[in-house]
Scaffold this motif. Structure first.
Motif: not given
Length: 580
Positions: A221-240
């Motif tokens: 079911e719902s579990i967390k992973t060891n994957i994380m985006f470190q900062d907003d810039d990295e996540l913004d770039s990935f979403v784009i």
């Protein structure tokens, strides 16, 4: 080579003994230092030869699982150092570069989904970033113009060219680790590539930067992973980047995106903090390349063989239906699976916001809505427009992903004029379905609800510790009471949660209409029903699960039912008597 090096080592030791006798201890230390250096060189050469052997086997596609039990230069599979964390299971995703490990934290009483990929040193990470930047600047052709194998080879040749041009020398192990990340980021889905490749994952949810990505796993079911985006810039770039992979655009002006990913999965994303206080986020609802079939649904207990046979007869004879249920209850999956019962030559038009339906039928048009900007609102094409256009194409079956608003009016008009329509909606009972259809913003007049034949209620249930999807009830709409104007219904099947089985309450209006249309007696109707139950049970028993194979058997039954039944009974044991 190994033997030669050992002989040289013996010779050096013999010389050392001679020098001790001749020159004393000082010379011994000098020779000892030389021997240690030679032994180090021997070890490095042996490791290099062993690495080349492994890499050559990888390239030949050989099974390297046993080799990597001894040689683990790519991924560290050693047990966690924390004694409170237990390893539940480990399985490879892309051998030998990526693995998935399910852990259980006994201290926090939670499961953890751990992605294991090759570890890079600081220098290797800098080289990877340099190669990626250089590839982006120097590649003069789009990777989408190649198939996957050609694109991999193209990337490999370009990496070799850049390394040669800049005079960068790296060993084979480092090269393969870097190539894994380049292929993952250019052809795959970057940080979430392993998650996108794991068939056990249904949903992937990234809530914000600095927060672990959560998944919905079929077993845990719902579990967390060891994957994380470190900062907003990295996540913004990935979403784009995700938006670009979908062929769509996301920006500060239009920060919301609902799109279909290249593999068919559904993406919902928001960019920056325009509409989300915690920054960019995204949710991926995974899509199976091979859709579920009635065989799958019966195996998993979502339906029974008798329920499948009922829908088979109802769909063949043009009974319209709405599949209702809550979020993630499996409505669209059931719609797609039951649509395989549509006769093979019929003209089908499907209409969806994001593409999910997948059929083997040759005469099928898959329509998808088009969103646009506020400045060009007139170029938007919604479900209402697509449904109106579909009616002009004279389809025999219309599949609508989900009804929410004005398109439902056209949908019920299509039912009233003789088209067979299947759709889904959010509701948890027959009464909720009626209230939603009659209320704002849908506003269907009650008299038009008579055009609907079947309402299916599906839910995400819990049996013991396991969450399962079940069709809770199948209700037929009989008509309107002339005195009270109430809707008259007939319950055909109901799921019994205590026994986890389906109870049948006798044939209803749909079966009566089929018997009248085919001029069958009750005995002939029951015999045909039982024959189809036998076919469903045979497919379950013989693991006929691929949607093309299931479609072929259904098509063969439509063409020559006696021949199909004869072959089934020749190759199958006696099947238990159906309920009808």
């Amino acid at each position: 080579m190994k033997k030669l090096l050992r002989e040289e080592e013996k010779e050096e030791r013999r010389k050392a003994s001679f020098l001790i006798r001749k020159h004393g201890v000082d010379e011994l230390f000098a020779i000892r230092k030389k021997i240690i250096e030679e032994l180090k060189n021997i070890h490095e050469m042996e490791e290099k030869f062993r690495a080349k052997e492994v890499l050559s086997k990888i390239k030949r596609g050989e099974d390297t699982e046993k080799l990597f039990e001894e040689y683990k230069e790519f991924v560290d599979l050693s047990p966690p150092s924390n004694e409170n964390i237990e390893v539940i299971e480990v399985h490879p995703v892309t051998k030998p570069f990526s693995y998935v490990r399910i852990l259980y934290d006994s201290e926090n009483h939670e499961h953890i989904y751990e992605v294991l990929e090759p570890a890079l040193s600081m220098e290797e990470r800098k080289l990877l970033d340099f190669l990626k930047d250089t590839l982006i600047k120097t590649m003069d052709i789009e990777l989408t113009e190649f198939n996957e194998d050609e694109a991999r080879e193209f990337l490999r040749k370009n990496v070799d060219r850049i390394l040669k041009d800049y005079g960068v020398a790296i060993d084979d192990i480092t090269r393969e680790k870097i190539m894994y990340y380049i292929i993952r980021d250019f052809l795959g889905y970057g940080k979430i590539d392993v998650l996108m490749r794991d068939p056990m994952i249904e949903d992937i949810s990234c809530d914000a930067a600095g927060v672990p990505i959560f998944i919905y796993h079929r077993n845990y079911e719902s579990i967390k992973t060891n994957i994380m985006f470190q900062d907003d810039d990295e996540l913004d770039s990935f979403v784009i980047q995700l938006a670009q992979k979908c062929g769509r655009h996301i920006s500060i002006a239009r920060p919301l995106l609902d799109a279909t990913m290249p593999d068919g999965s559904r993406l919902q994303a928001s960019l920056s903090r325009e509409v989300s206080a915690m920054g960019s986020n995204f949710t991926v609802r995974r899509f199976r390349e091979e859709p579920f079939t009635p065989t799958h649904l019966a195996e998993y207990g979502t339906i029974s063989p008798e329920v499948a046979a009922y829908f088979w007869m109802a769909i063949e004879h043009g009974a319209s239906a709405i599949i209702a249920g809550g979020t993630a209850s499996g409505k669209t999956t059931t719609l797609n699976a039951l649509s395989l019962f549509i006769p093979p030559q019929m003209k089908i038009i499907s209409i969806e916001d994001t593409r999910e339906i997948n059929l083997p039928h040759p005469n099928w048009i898959a329509s998808v809505t088009r969103e646009t900007t506020a400045e060009a609102e007139e170029s938007r094409i919604g479900m209402f427009e697509l449904l109106k256009a579909a009616l002009r194409q004279r389809p025999e079956y219309i599949l609508v992903g989900e009804i929410r608003g004005e398109e439902a009016v056209v949908l019920f008009q299509a039912m009233a004029t003789g088209h067979t329509v299947y759709s889904t909606m959010h509701a948890d009972s027959i009464f909720s379905v009626v209230h939603r259809l009659e209320g704002d913003p849908i506003n269907i007049p009650r008299i038009q609800l008579q055009a609907l034949d079947i309402v299916v209620i599906q839910g995400l249930m819990r049996i013991g510790r396991k969450r399962v999807r079940r069709i809770k009830e199948i209700v037929e709409v009989v008509g309107l009471d002339p005195t009270t104007d109430d809707i008259l219904t007939n319950e055909v099947f109901r799921w019994n949660p205590r026994k986890d089985s389906f109870e049948y309450f006798g044939k209803g209006r749909v079966m009566d209409r089929i018997a009248e249309y085919r001029n069958w007696t009750d005995k002939e109707l029951n015999e045909e029903f039982n024959n189809r139950v036998d076919v469903i049970k045979w497919m379950i028993k013989n693991k006929v699960e691929h949607y093309v194979d299931v479609g072929n058997i259904i098509a063969a039954y439509y063409k020559d039912p006696e021949k199909v039944l004869e072959r089934i009974r020749e190759n199958a044991d006696k099947i238990s008597e159906p309920v009808l």
